[in-house]
Design a protein around this motif. Structure first.
Motif, short mmCIF file in Angstrom:
data_model
loop_
_atom_site.label_atom_id
_atom_site.label_comp_id
_atom_site.label_asym_id
_atom_site.label_seq_id
_atom_site.Cartn_x
_atom_site.Cartn_y
_atom_site.Cartn_z
N TRP A 24 0.87 -1.19 0.00
CA TRP A 24 0.00 0.00 0.00
C TRP A 24 0.90 1.24 0.00
N ASN A 25 0.50 2.25 -0.76
CA ASN A 25 1.29 3.47 -0.83
C ASN A 25 1.38 4.13 0.54
N GLN A 26 2.63 4.55 0.84
CA GLN A 26 2.92 5.26 2.09
C GLN A 26 2.61 4.42 3.35
N ASP A 64 6.45 5.52 -2.16
CA ASP A 64 5.43 6.30 -2.87
C ASP A 64 4.64 5.43 -3.83
N ARG A 65 5.21 4.30 -4.24
CA ARG A 65 4.55 3.43 -5.20
C ARG A 65 4.25 2.08 -4.56
N SER A 66 3.11 1.52 -4.85
CA SER A 66 2.77 0.17 -4.37
C SER A 66 3.34 -0.85 -5.34
#
Length: 281
Positions: free
Chosen positions: A202-204, A227-229
Motif C-alpha cells: 500500500w502506498n505510504q 510512494d509506489r505500491s
C-alpha cells in the motif's frame, strides 16, 4: 644310681601298678622293699625283717608244677610283649549278600538351569527348501496428494495485536486440507511441502507479514514505506508432520501496516502443495 634316679624309677613303677590292676595290687610292698634294698648299701640285718621278707617271698612265689600266673606285671618297653591279644578281623563275602534289583523310584525334581554356554561355531548352509505357495494379493498402491491455492479480495490493516490473514477465495483445495474459516493449512499427509505467498503493498504504508508453522515464525515478507505500491512475494519449503499447521500472520506495529486488494481483482494469494511423501525413499 642317685636319689633323683631312684625317685623317677619309683614313680614309673607306681604308674605300672595303677595300670595293671589287681595283679600289682598284691605285690607293691615286695617291690617297694626290693627297691629299698637295691638302693641301700647294706641289707637289713634285723632277723625279724628277714623272716618277714622270706615269708612274703614264699607266699607270692608260684609253685614249680603250676604254670605262670594268669596275669603278671610286664614293662611295655620289653621286646616281644603285647598288652592286648590280636583279634582276627572277620571276612564277609559281599557277593552272597547281594539282593534282587528293586523297583524304579519316582522321578526327582528338576534341577536348576545352568549358566548359558558360549555360542558355537556357525553350521553349514542347509539345502534349499521348496518353493512356497503364492500369498494373498496386497493392497493397491496409494497415491498421496495434497495441494491448495487461495486468495483474498479485501485489503487488511494492522492493529495493536497480531491478526491471522483470512482468505475468501478458493482456487484449489484438495481434500479440504486448507480451512477457509481459520485461514490455516492442516497437514494430513506428512512430507515435504512448497509454499508461496504473494501480496500487494500500500502506498505510504509498511507491509510486514510472517509465514507461520504452528506458533513459530518461519519467514518474513517485508516492504518499506514507498510512494509506489508494488507486488511482493515470499516462498519456501517445509517438512511437515501430521497435524502441523501453516498460516499467514499480519504483524502488529507502531506504524500503520497494511496489504492492498480490491473486490474486482485478487492481489493476495497463498498456495502450497506436497512435493514428497514421508514414506517414499
Amino acid at each position: 644310681m642317685g636319689s633323683r634316679g631312684r625317685g623317677l624309677l619309683l614313680v614309673y613303677c607306681l604308674l605300672l601298678a595303677f595300670a595293671s590292676g589287681p595283679v600289682l595290687s598284691r605285690v607293691p610292698h615286695v617291690q617297694g622293699e626290693q627297691q629299698e634294698w637295691e638302693g641301700t648299701e647294706e641289707l637289713p640285718s634285723s632277723p625279724d625283717h628277714a623272716e618277714r621278707a622270706e615269708e612274703q617271698h614264699e607266699k607270692y612265689r608260684p609253685n614249680q608244677d603250676e604254670g605262670l600266673p594268669a596275669s603278671r606285671c610286664l614293662r611295655c618297653c620289653d621286646p616281644g610283649t603285647s598288652m592286648y591279644p590280636a583279634t582276627a578281623v572277620p571276612q564277609i563275602n559281599i557277593t552272597i549278600l547281594k539282593g534282587e534289583k528293586g523297583d524304579r523310584g519316582d522321578r526327582g525334581l528338576q534341577g536348576k538351569y545352568g549358566k548359558t554356554g558360549s555360542a558355537g561355531a556357525r553350521g553349514h548352509t542347509g539345502p534349499k527348501g521348496q518353493k512356497g505357495s503364492m500369498g494373498a494379493p496386497g493392497e493397491r498402491c496409494k497415491s498421496h496428494y495434497a495441494a491448495f491455492s487461495v486468495g483474498r479480495k479485501k485489503p487488511m490493516h494492522s492493529n495493536h495485536y497480531y491478526q491471522t490473514v483470512i482468505f475468501d477465495t478458493e482456487f484449489v483445495n484438495l481434500y479440504s486440507h486448507f480451512n477457509m474459516f481459520t485461514g490455516k493449512f492442516y497437514c494430513y499427509v506428512p512430507g515435504i511441502y512448497f509454499f508461496s505467498l504473494n501480496v500487494h503493498t500500500w502506498n505510504q504504508k509498511e507491509t510486514y507479514l510472517h509465514i507461520m508453522k504452528n506458533e513459530e515464525e518461519v519467514v518474513i515478507l517485508f516492504a518499506q514505506v514507498g510512494d509506489r505500491s508494488i507486488m511482493q512475494s515470499q516462498s519456501l519449503m517445509l517438512e511437515l508432520r501430521e497435524q502441523d499447521q501453516v498460516w499467514v500472520r499480519l504483524y502488529k506495529g507502531e506504524r500503520e501496516n497494511a496489504i492492498f486488494s480490491e473486490e474486482l481483482d485478487t492481489y493476495i494469494t497463498f498456495s502450497g502443495y506436497l512435493v514428497k511423501h514421508a514414506t517414499e525413499p
